[in-house]
Motif scaffolding. Structure first.
Motif, PDB file in Angstrom:
ATOM      1  N   ARG A  19       0.692  -1.216   0.038  1.00  0.00           N
ATOM      2  CA  ARG A  19       0.041  -0.127  -0.061  1.00  0.00           C
ATOM      3  C   ARG A  19       1.071   1.145   0.080  1.00  0.00           C
ATOM      4  O   ARG A  19       0.541   2.298  -0.732  1.00  0.00           O
ATOM      5  N   ARG A  22       2.386   1.637  -3.455  1.00  0.00           N
ATOM      6  CA  ARG A  22       1.359   2.027  -4.458  1.00  0.00           C
ATOM      7  C   ARG A  22       0.920   3.498  -4.344  1.00  0.00           C
ATOM      8  O   ARG A  22       1.062   4.104  -5.291  1.00  0.00           O
ATOM      9  N   LEU A  23       0.941   3.905  -2.977  1.00  0.00           N
ATOM     10  CA  LEU A  23       0.476   5.413  -2.871  1.00  0.00           C
ATOM     11  C   LEU A  23       1.373   6.405  -3.029  1.00  0.00           C
ATOM     12  O   LEU A  23       1.561   7.275  -3.818  1.00  0.00           O
ATOM     13  N   SER A  28      -3.444   3.608  -8.419  1.00  0.00           N
ATOM     14  CA  SER A  28      -4.767   3.349  -7.713  1.00  0.00           C
ATOM     15  C   SER A  28      -4.568   1.647  -7.584  1.00  0.00           C
ATOM     16  O   SER A  28      -3.950   0.958  -8.219  1.00  0.00           O
ATOM     17  N   GLN A  29      -5.535   1.127  -6.833  1.00  0.00           N
ATOM     18  CA  GLN A  29      -5.539  -0.297  -6.636  1.00  0.00           C
ATOM     19  C   GLN A  29      -6.072  -0.761  -7.852  1.00  0.00           C
ATOM     20  O   GLN A  29      -5.568  -2.001  -8.203  1.00  0.00           O
ATOM     21  N   THR A  30      -7.104  -0.243  -8.705  1.00  0.00           N
ATOM     22  CA  THR A  30      -7.419  -0.773  -9.854  1.00  0.00           C
ATOM     23  C   THR A  30      -6.077  -0.906 -10.926  1.00  0.00           C
ATOM     24  O   THR A  30      -6.128  -1.918 -11.528  1.00  0.00           O
ATOM     25  N   PHE A  40      -9.173  -5.182  -8.222  1.00  0.00           N
ATOM     26  CA  PHE A  40      -8.881  -4.009  -7.202  1.00  0.00           C
ATOM     27  C   PHE A  40      -9.264  -4.650  -5.818  1.00  0.00           C
ATOM     28  O   PHE A  40      -8.523  -4.583  -5.030  1.00  0.00           O
ATOM     29  N   GLN A  44      -7.051  -5.075  -2.658  1.00  0.00           N
ATOM     30  CA  GLN A  44      -7.316  -4.620  -0.991  1.00  0.00           C
ATOM     31  C   GLN A  44      -7.205  -5.414  -0.342  1.00  0.00           C
ATOM     32  O   GLN A  44      -6.589  -5.598   0.900  1.00  0.00           O
TER      33      GLN A  44
END
Length: 135
Positions: A19, A22-23, A28-30, A40, A44
């Protein structure tokens, strides 16, 4: 075979690193899910540590994130990854407060103006530091 508490702790730690990276990359999670060939929702679950990340998929994430595989396991390796301090900031009190306040702004134009304001402040601070160093 059942998961042990240490398995859960490792999965949660890896999920937090996924996380954070990625951030830090603004992904995005997608987008991560599409790059990995999963939904996605699956991303999560990885980030929460609810599902264990298969080794091959973790290797693919390391490639996508441009980090060594050790990033997910070794705190020293994670600290070496240059994310501009984004992960540390996002998890700090100020980072959470700023993100919360920013998320409460509904207008896109207002958000863009806030971003420009913060960028101008940061640029001014950098310029002032350079001038102070030159003196």
């Amino acid at each position: 075979m059942t998961k042990t508490e240490s398995d859960d702790a490792a999965d949660i730690m890896i999920g937090k690193r996924i996380r954070a990276r990625r951030l830090a990359l603004g992904m995005s999670q997608t987008a991560l899910g599409e790059a990995l060939g999963v939904t996605f929702q699956q991303v999560q679950k990885y980030e929460k540590g609810a599902n264990r990340v298969p080794a091959g998929r973790l290797q693919r994430m390391a490639e996508i994130f441009r980090v060594p595989i050790a990033y997910f396991f070794d705190p020293a390796s994670a600290e070496k990854v240059d994310d501009g301090g984004m992960a540390a900031f996002v998890s700090s009190r100020e980072g959470r407060e700023l993100n919360s306040a920013f998320a409460a702004i509904s207008g896109r134009d207002v958000r863009r103006r806030v971003i420009r304001l913060v960028e101008a402040i940061a640029a001014g601070q950098a310029e002032a530091e350079l001038q102070a160093a030159a003196e």
